[in-house]
Write an enzyme that holds these catalytic residues in place. Structure first.
Site, mmCIF file in Angstrom:
data_model
loop_
_atom_site.group_PDB
_atom_site.id
_atom_site.type_symbol
_atom_site.label_atom_id
_atom_site.label_comp_id
_atom_site.label_asym_id
_atom_site.label_seq_id
_atom_site.Cartn_x
_atom_site.Cartn_y
_atom_site.Cartn_z
ATOM 1 N N ARG A 225 7.936 3.766 -21.491
ATOM 2 C CA ARG A 225 8.482 2.453 -21.827
ATOM 3 C C ARG A 225 8.775 2.416 -23.321
ATOM 4 O O ARG A 225 7.980 2.912 -24.133
ATOM 5 C CB ARG A 225 7.496 1.334 -21.454
ATOM 6 N N HIS A 273 17.783 6.391 -20.009
ATOM 7 C CA HIS A 273 16.843 5.899 -18.989
ATOM 8 C C HIS A 273 17.128 6.549 -17.629
ATOM 9 O O HIS A 273 17.323 5.874 -16.616
ATOM 10 C CB HIS A 273 16.916 4.379 -18.880
#
Length: 310
Positions: A225, A273
């Site tokens: 994250r 991502h």
């Protein structure tokens, strides 16, 4: 008949409708999957945080909400969500993460950038990497993904230390926990991989103080994250040589703004991502199994602990 509501971005319906229905049939479930069930009729919600359902109060009869994403930080604090929330854990997502982490770990370990970008006629045969046994790796986060990545690296010969907030035991990995364990896990690490959930306790876990514990020139790999890293501290550590390179797949703001310093920094690799993407063909098996368990009155898999945030 079991009514399942699909709540995700509109273009995901075409991606998931077929695999989900096939998965329900394979699991022996009689399911009506739709995007427009009346709220009172909904038994389960297949959910993505960017989908249309943000207020869960109308779905008072829903037995569970099953996320298509591994991360739940954007929904776990939703006060309207009183149903059990199950995060996505599936073999395709895990395999994708293991492959991405292993590839980037080996890239930095071997130092292949030196040769890929050095096609200039110079014969660079005086610098070579240590063997894996002499390259200590630390993984922050020992959930399903962190444990799988750690064991894959152990099998390649790396000494792997794992850290988690609470005690865990993973075969072949030195497992540490707590504040003192974090210091021990990071001290002298040459490669650090962050796979923690995003919580108030893990935000900025890599900061000026913790980055200073690493071996000088260490590599940082973050497919977890974005907020796990203090961006200003990492950039400073890159500039002064404390960190040799950072490979980052996740960011505080996504897509990463075009003017962000990471894009232009020569010791930063940005990936969009993609380290662990939910793959419908495998994810649907996890969803179908949870519905089967729910209908049988058995405990659901991968239920989020709201107090912990994951």
């Amino acid at each position: 008949m079991i009514n399942v509501l699909f709540s995700a971005e509109p273009d995901m319906w075409a991606v998931y409708e077929g695999p989900l229905n096939a998965g329900f049939v394979a699991a022996g479930l009689d399911v009506d999957l739709a995007r427009d069930h009346a709220p009172d009729d909904v038994d389960y919600i297949v959910f993505a945080p960017n989908g249309p359902v943000q207020d869960f109060r109308p779905y008072r009869n829903a037995k569970a909400v099953m996320s298509l994403w591994a991360g739940v930080e954007t929904v776990v604090d939703n006060a309207t969500l009183t149903q059990p929330l199950c995060r996505m854990v599936d073999e395709g997502l895990t395999t994708g993460m293991v492959e991405w982490v292993t590839a980037h770990t080996m890239r930095h370990h071997i130092g292949m950038d030196r040769h890929i970008h050095g096609q200039d006629g110079l014969w660079r045969n005086t610098v070579y990497p240590p063997t894996a046994a002499d390259r200590p790796v630390t993984i922050l986060g020992l959930g399903a993904l962190g444990a799988a990545c750690g064991q894959a690296l152990v099998h390649l010969g790396f000494p792997v230390t794992g850290w988690s907030r609470r005690p865990k035991s993973v075969p072949d990995i030195q497992c540490l926990h707590g504040d003192a364990g974090l210091t021990e896990a990071l001290t002298g690490a040459q490669i650090v991989i962050t796979l923690l959930p995003q919580t108030p306790q893990t935000n900025d876990i890599l900061n000026a103080d913790t980055l200073a514990l690493l071996a000088r020139g260490a590599f940082v790999i973050n497919p977890g994250r974005g907020p796990l890293i203090d961006d200003a501290a990492l950039l400073a550590a890159l500039d002064n040589g404390q960190v040799g390179h950072a490979t980052l797949d996740v960011f505080r703001e996504e897509p990463l703004p075009v003017d962000h310093p990471y894009w232009a920094h020569p010791q930063v690799t940005v990936t969009p991502h993609i380290a662990a993407t939910t793959r419908p063909e495998t994810a649907v098996r996890s969803i179908a199994e949870n519905i089967r368990l729910g209908e049988a009155g058995l405990p659901l898999l991968h239920v989020v602990d709201r107090t912990r945030g994951y």
